[in-house]
Design a protein around this motif. Structure first.
Motif, PDB file in Angstrom:
ATOM      1  N   ARG A  98       0.875  -1.161   0.105  1.00 35.67           N
ATOM      2  CA  ARG A  98       0.161   0.154  -0.021  1.00 35.67           C
ATOM      3  C   ARG A  98       0.659   1.306   0.108  1.00 35.67           C
ATOM      4  NH1 ARG A  98      -5.357   0.755   1.716  1.00 35.67           N
ATOM      5  NH2 ARG A  98      -5.921   2.882   2.066  1.00 35.67           N
ATOM      6  N   GLU A 119       0.503   4.240   5.243  1.00 33.50           N
ATOM      7  CA  GLU A 119      -0.989   4.357   4.726  1.00 33.50           C
ATOM      8  C   GLU A 119      -1.584   3.007   5.378  1.00 33.50           C
ATOM      9  OE1 GLU A 119      -1.659   5.214   0.718  1.00 33.50           O
ATOM     10  OE2 GLU A 119      -0.345   7.133   0.785  1.00 33.50           O
ATOM     11  N   ASP A 131      -5.441  -5.509   2.205  1.00 29.64           N
ATOM     12  CA  ASP A 131      -5.662  -4.417   3.323  1.00 29.64           C
ATOM     13  C   ASP A 131      -6.406  -5.045   4.447  1.00 29.64           C
ATOM     14  OD1 ASP A 131      -6.195  -1.703   0.864  1.00 29.64           O
ATOM     15  OD2 ASP A 131      -4.370  -2.875   1.566  1.00 29.64           O
ATOM     16  N   ALA A 133      -8.560  -3.332   7.682  1.00 33.14           N
ATOM     17  CA  ALA A 133      -9.364  -2.131   8.269  1.00 33.14           C
ATOM     18  C   ALA A 133      -9.216  -2.246   9.784  1.00 33.14           C
ATOM     19  CB  ALA A 133     -10.636  -1.898   7.636  1.00 33.14           C
ATOM     20  N   THR A 136     -13.674   2.236  10.645  1.00 32.64           N
ATOM     21  CA  THR A 136     -14.269   2.730   9.414  1.00 32.64           C
ATOM     22  C   THR A 136     -13.748   3.945   9.081  1.00 32.64           C
ATOM     23  OG1 THR A 136     -15.714   3.854  10.715  1.00 32.64           O
ATOM     24  CG2 THR A 136     -16.513   1.811  10.029  1.00 32.64           C
ATOM     25  N   ALA A 137     -12.691   4.481   9.606  1.00 33.56           N
ATOM     26  CA  ALA A 137     -12.029   5.825   9.241  1.00 33.56           C
ATOM     27  C   ALA A 137     -10.952   5.412   8.035  1.00 33.56           C
ATOM     28  CB  ALA A 137     -11.400   6.318  10.454  1.00 33.56           C
ATOM     29  N   PRO A 138     -10.591   6.415   7.226  1.00 33.80           N
ATOM     30  CA  PRO A 138      -9.480   6.162   6.291  1.00 33.80           C
ATOM     31  C   PRO A 138      -8.186   5.654   7.165  1.00 33.80           C
ATOM     32  CG  PRO A 138     -10.474   8.138   5.675  1.00 33.80           C
ATOM     33  CD  PRO A 138     -11.043   7.718   7.202  1.00 33.80           C
ATOM     34  N   ALA A 139      -7.526   4.865   6.551  1.00 40.04           N
ATOM     35  CA  ALA A 139      -6.205   4.293   7.101  1.00 40.04           C
ATOM     36  C   ALA A 139      -5.077   5.473   7.103  1.00 40.04           C
ATOM     37  CB  ALA A 139      -5.750   3.054   6.047  1.00 40.04           C
TER      38      ALA A 139
END
Length: 331
Positions: A98, A119, A131, A133, A136-139
């Protein structure tokens, strides 16, 4: 886990790909063979260096770990590398990584590798990056990883501290993820958090500050010795905790020999302590501190990671690449 998965594909031209389940032996045997190639080398050198000449993607190494197959994985600021004792294979964004800055690594005991990047978190298995998680927020950037004795993985990113089974995660409250430097789950199952705001213990998915003055200091690292004592690297040196109390007499000699801030502590299988500080790297054994430098063949100016291979040989990673300690065979 996240929705994106990409094949890691073949190692780049001139590098190896494919799986070799004799990796553990290959790394140790190749290192020993190169170290003993000539008597003159064995007399002069204490370390064998792995750098860009061997295919390392960059000389700034932030993380290392051995996987269950015995391969040495190396995280740099320009990609992920796998070393089999002879050749380095590089994986980057083209193979599904990533972000090319790999900040932290941890072997998955069920197979594969946990990879923390600038990231977010990924899992590498059978040459596929997936990926992961945490919420729920952006990485965001991952700061540290730790797999506990129960197989659960602890992850600190810029937003918080999490623990989970790799599929679902729970956030640990009352601590900022950006403050977390290191997590350790000891042999009793207690989770300790070294942070910029001191030393903490996890109780019921929240952190509780450890009592005593050393716990108030900026804490860089926490580890456990063979007797179950907790060793803590702080801005003012090394502190030891045993049976719920601090034991300053255990580190008085060490702190006198090497005063000031410590960034890293690692006990090898002989029970000897490797430490990283502003002076580079040292080995504390038998009440004496041995410093290593260029005269020993060490090209690293600072150390960010220490690991031990299945044969008992210690590897250092930091600014300057990777160095395997061949001063003696640990058995």
């Amino acid at each position: 886990m996240g929705c994106r998965a990409a094949r890691a594909g073949r190692a780049r031209a001139g590098q190896r790909s494919g799986r070799d389940h004799t990796g553990a032996s290959r790394v140790a045997i190749a290192l020993l063979a190169s170290a003993l190639a000539t008597p003159a080398y064995a007399e002069r050198q204490t370390f064998r260096t792995v750098s860009v000449e061997e295919g390392l993607s960059q000389l700034v190494v932030d993380a290392m770990t051995f996987d269950t197959d015995g391969y040495l994985w190396i995280g740099t600021q320009a990609g992920l590398n796998r070393f089999d004792g002879q050749l380095v294979a590089s994986l980057g964004s083209a193979e599904g990584l990533r972000h090319n800055h790999v900040t932290t690594l941890a072997a998955d005991p069920r197979g594969g590798l946990w990879v923390g990047t600038d990231e977010g978190l990924q899992h590498l298995h059978d040459e596929t990056f997936t990926d992961v998680a945490l919420d729920t927020a952006p990485a965001v950037a991952v700061r540290t990883l730790h797999v506990g004795p129960d197989g659960r993985i602890w992850v600190a990113d810029e937003r918080g501290l999490y623990v989970g089974d790799g599929r679902t995660f729970t956030r640990i409250t009352d601590i900022e993820g950006a403050d977390v430097m290191r997590v350790l789950v000891d042999r009793q199952g207690t989770a300790w958090v070294a942070s910029l705001t001191g030393l903490w213990r996890v109780v019921d998915h929240a952190v509780v500050r450890v009592e005593g003055a050393p716990a108030m200091l900026r804490t860089e690292y926490v580890t456990e010795d063979g007797s179950g004592r907790l060793w803590v690297a702080t801005v003012e040196g090394v502190h030891v905790r045993e049976h719920e109390r601090w034991v300053p007499e255990l580190t008085a000699q060490l702190n006198q020999a090497s005063p000031g801030q410590k960034f890293l502590l690692y006990f090898d299988r002989r029970g000897e302590l490797w430490l990283g500080d502003a002076g580079g790297v040292g080995l504390w054994a038998g009440g004496k501190l041995r410093r290593f430098g260029s005269a020993d063949g060490l090209r690293l100016s600072s150390v960010a990671s220490v690991v031990e291979d299945p044969e008992g040989r210690v590897w250092l990673g930091g600014f300057g690449g990777v160095a395997g300690f061949v001063g003696r065979a640990f058995t």
